[in-house]
Design an enzyme around this catalytic site. Structure first.
Site, PDB file in Angstrom:
ATOM      1  N   CYS A  81       0.833  -1.203   0.000  1.00 26.31           N
ATOM      2  CA  CYS A  81       0.000   0.000   0.000  1.00 26.31           C
ATOM      3  C   CYS A  81       0.873   1.261   0.000  1.00 26.31           C
ATOM      4  O   CYS A  81       2.022   1.225   0.427  1.00 26.31           O
ATOM      5  CB  CYS A  81      -0.888   0.026   1.242  1.00 26.31           C
ATOM      6  SG  CYS A  81      -2.192  -1.206   1.200  1.00 26.31           S
ATOM      7  N   CYS A 162      -3.860   0.188  -2.976  1.00 28.20           N
ATOM      8  CA  CYS A 162      -4.460   0.613  -1.712  1.00 28.20           C
ATOM      9  C   CYS A 162      -3.692   1.787  -1.117  1.00 28.20           C
ATOM     10  O   CYS A 162      -2.513   1.973  -1.407  1.00 28.20           O
ATOM     11  CB  CYS A 162      -4.497  -0.559  -0.733  1.00 28.20           C
ATOM     12  SG  CYS A 162      -2.955  -1.465  -0.616  1.00 28.20           S
TER      13      CYS A 162
END
Ligand SMILES: *[C@@H]1O[C@H](CO)[C@@H](O)[C@H](O)[C@H]1NC(C)=O
Ligand SMILES: *[C@@H]1O[C@H](CO)[C@@H](O)[C@H](O)[C@H]1NC(C)=O
Length: 244
Positions: A81, A162
């Protein structure tokens, strides 16, 4: 007579499957799991086997993105992420080491790493195996085996994004954001607003110009519009010279 035939043949074809493709793909895979990202575990032989099977089982112009499913399953990977970088028409920046150290692009994933710059297609007719003489152009195929693999890889990469992500676009181009590019046609639509908390757009023209597009003009506004409609938080920076 023979010379004429060879010339005609040459005009109608594009390069064939990259020579030694098996050795290259396997070598890159072992390089990846040994040196590049040693924390990942993959079975390189199995990935190669699924790839080869997909390409030679189908007719050469009809390998769909979903046909690579088993290969992508064997090479399945979750990128970190807050680090993903999407780019379009900014290849020169992406090749700089500074970018690859701080960000993950598709080329940092195993599949991107293994297949970068390679060409492949199956034989015409019923002969099994790769065609090392010539492969069709992307534009002449319904589902080109190279295009389909990159399409599926891009889709998986974007769908897994993400946290904060960055989009690097080239401000020296009209249509810096192009709905027909891989970013505009596949990746953007695959981003999940529930997983991506912030999209940062960075518009980078060549240092000597031309300065065609920016955060406040041209196709970038269309991208911002799409992001707003889909509920993404976003920001945009113009940098005369890209700062990493
Ligand atoms: C941006 O686009 C221009 C014009 O097409 C091109 O010359 C330049 O190499 C591109 N910049 C990067 C970083 O790829
Ligand atoms: C994500 O981006 C926002 C806005 O630019 C910033 O405030 C935040 O610190 C970033 N978070 C991470 C984890 O980088």
């Amino acid at each position: 007579m023979i010379i004429i035939i060879i010339l005609i043949d040459h005009i109608n074809t594009s390069p064939g499957t990259t020579a030694n493709i098996k050795q290259i793909v396997l070598g890159r895979c072992y390089d990846y799991i040994t040196m590049v990202k040693p924390s990942y575990r993959f079975k390189c032989e199995e990935i190669w086997h699924e790839f080869e099977d997909t390409v030679i089982r189908k007719t050469r112009c009809n390998v769909k993105d979903k046909d690579y499913e088993r290969m992508f399953h064997a090479a399945s990977q979750t990128p970190p992420c807050n680090k993903l970088l999407f780019w379009s028409k900014t290849r020169q920046h992406i090749q700089s080491n500074l970018v690859t150290q701080s960000y993950w692009t598709l080329e940092n994933t195993l599949v991107g790493y293994m297949f970068k710059d390679l060409i492949w297609c199956g034989q015409q007719g019923r002969d099994r195996g790769f065609d090392f003489q010539s492969c069709p152009e992307w534009s002449t195929c319904v589902s080109h085996p190279v295009y389909s693999l990159w399409k599926q890889a891009s889709q998986n990469f974007a769908a897994a994004a993400c946290g904060n992500i960055t989009v690097l676009l080239n401000g020296s181009n009209e249509n810096a954001f192009n709905r027909n590019s891989m970013f505009g046609s596949v990746e953007l639509d695959s981003l999940n607003p529930k997983m991506v908390s912030h999209v940062h757009i960075n518009v980078v023209p060549n240092s000597e110009g031309p300065f065609v597009e920016s955060c406040s003009k041209g196709s970038i506004l269309k991208l911002i519009g799409v992001l707003q409609t889909r509920g993404f938080q976003w920001s945009c920076t113009d940098s005369g010279v890209y700062v990493y």
